[in-house]
Enzyme design. Sequence first.
Site, PDB file in Angstrom:
ATOM      1  N   GLU A   1       0.844  -1.200   0.000  1.00 20.75           N
ATOM      2  CA  GLU A   1       0.000   0.000   0.000  1.00 20.75           C
ATOM      3  C   GLU A   1       0.879   1.250   0.000  1.00 20.75           C
ATOM      4  O   GLU A   1       2.097   1.181   0.138  1.00 20.75           O
ATOM      5  CB  GLU A   1      -0.876   0.032   1.264  1.00 20.75           C
ATOM      6  CG  GLU A   1      -2.047  -0.922   1.275  1.00 20.75           C
ATOM      7  CD  GLU A   1      -3.302  -0.333   0.675  1.00 20.75           C
ATOM      8  OE1 GLU A   1      -3.246   0.767   0.076  1.00 20.75           O
ATOM      9  OE2 GLU A   1      -4.363  -0.980   0.793  1.00 20.75           O
TER      10      GLU A   1
ATOM     11  N   ASP B   1     -10.373   2.067  -3.396  1.00 20.38           N
ATOM     12  CA  ASP B   1      -9.317   2.008  -2.374  1.00 20.38           C
ATOM     13  C   ASP B   1      -8.537   3.323  -2.469  1.00 20.38           C
ATOM     14  O   ASP B   1      -9.090   4.389  -2.255  1.00 20.38           O
ATOM     15  CB  ASP B   1      -8.451   0.771  -2.592  1.00 20.38           C
ATOM     16  CG  ASP B   1      -7.620   0.392  -1.382  1.00 20.38           C
ATOM     17  OD1 ASP B   1      -7.238   1.284  -0.611  1.00 20.38           O
ATOM     18  OD2 ASP B   1      -7.332  -0.805  -1.206  1.00 20.38           O
TER      19      ASP B   1
ATOM     20  N   ASN C   1     -11.731   4.656   3.062  1.00 25.24           N
ATOM     21  CA  ASN C   1     -10.443   4.125   2.637  1.00 25.24           C
ATOM     22  C   ASN C   1      -9.576   5.251   2.086  1.00 25.24           C
ATOM     23  O   ASN C   1      -9.084   6.075   2.835  1.00 25.24           O
ATOM     24  CB  ASN C   1     -10.686   3.004   1.620  1.00 25.24           C
ATOM     25  CG  ASN C   1      -9.580   2.005   1.531  1.00 25.24           C
ATOM     26  OD1 ASN C   1      -8.417   2.344   1.693  1.00 25.24           O
ATOM     27  ND2 ASN C   1      -9.909   0.756   1.261  1.00 25.24           N
TER      28      ASN C   1
ATOM     29  N   HIS D   1      -2.729  -6.349  -4.363  1.00 24.54           N
ATOM     30  CA  HIS D   1      -2.802  -7.412  -3.358  1.00 24.54           C
ATOM     31  C   HIS D   1      -2.869  -8.811  -3.940  1.00 24.54           C
ATOM     32  O   HIS D   1      -3.193  -9.755  -3.216  1.00 24.54           O
ATOM     33  CB  HIS D   1      -4.004  -7.178  -2.430  1.00 24.54           C
ATOM     34  CG  HIS D   1      -3.850  -5.998  -1.540  1.00 24.54           C
ATOM     35  ND1 HIS D   1      -4.902  -5.420  -0.871  1.00 24.54           N
ATOM     36  CD2 HIS D   1      -2.746  -5.273  -1.205  1.00 24.54           C
ATOM     37  CE1 HIS D   1      -4.461  -4.390  -0.157  1.00 24.54           C
ATOM     38  NE2 HIS D   1      -3.156  -4.286  -0.348  1.00 24.54           N
TER      39      HIS D   1
END
Length: 279
Positions: A19, A200, A150, A258
């Site tokens: 991230e 996200d 987020n 991810h």
Amino acid sequence: MRKVKHEFVQIAKGLRGAEGPVFDREGRLFMVAPGEGRIVEVDENGTVRTYAQTGGVPAGLQVDRENALWCADMRRGVLRIPAPDRVEPVVTEYEGQPIRGCNDCIFDSRGNLYFTAPGGSSAANPVGEVFCRTAEGRVVRLDSGFRFCNGIAVSADDRWLFVAETFTKKVWRYEILAPGSVGPRQDWATLPGAHHGGPDGMDFDAAGLLLVTNHGAGTIDVFAPDGALVQRIRTPFAKPSNLHFGGPQGRWVYVTEHDEDGLWKFQWDRPGQPQYGLT
């Protein structure tokens, strides 16, 4: 809506929970590996060096005018990292209670830090919160009741705050009235798809287009200033997690994901919006 193919180049992989990519004033690229508790520096050849261990679960990064990193940590709150292995807690509680899992953060041009705190929230448990730490150090809760708030972004003119809510697939907008004060929540955009997941991380380009990672859909969705979906970029992975502009002329988009817990890049049509501390 345009569908344009972009060539993605993988830089690194195997960074658990990849991230938070961000560039500092010296052009160094940092990101987080939440599953390892690490903030890392990554070069273009894929060499990964540990910059700091937060002692928690780092999830989002930004850089300030003094070139210090700021981290939204799901366990420890908001942290400042002015040098390698030097971790300073800045925001750990609100109204006497621990901050609920900080996830992402963004500075406006005046040094006010906006951050999301979705810890404990889900589609069935809307307890996520959004905060502002003003440049003077005051912490204000701006809104609550999110189903996992987020990514977060601020427009170049400091007028608008944008918050991604993953499990409703919404990007909400607020008018910034003053540091620590916003208007009512506005339904600005909805990401397409019936998948588990949604928006996200996100970042603006210099033309005011907002690029949003659509976690689970395998796309980066691009929105015009009016919230219209104008482009979908297909990614070579299903779970893009965050993105940030940087590299030569600021025209590269660095994307974390991810599937392989990796870092990738692709070239964009124009530079990113200048970030606070990088102008």
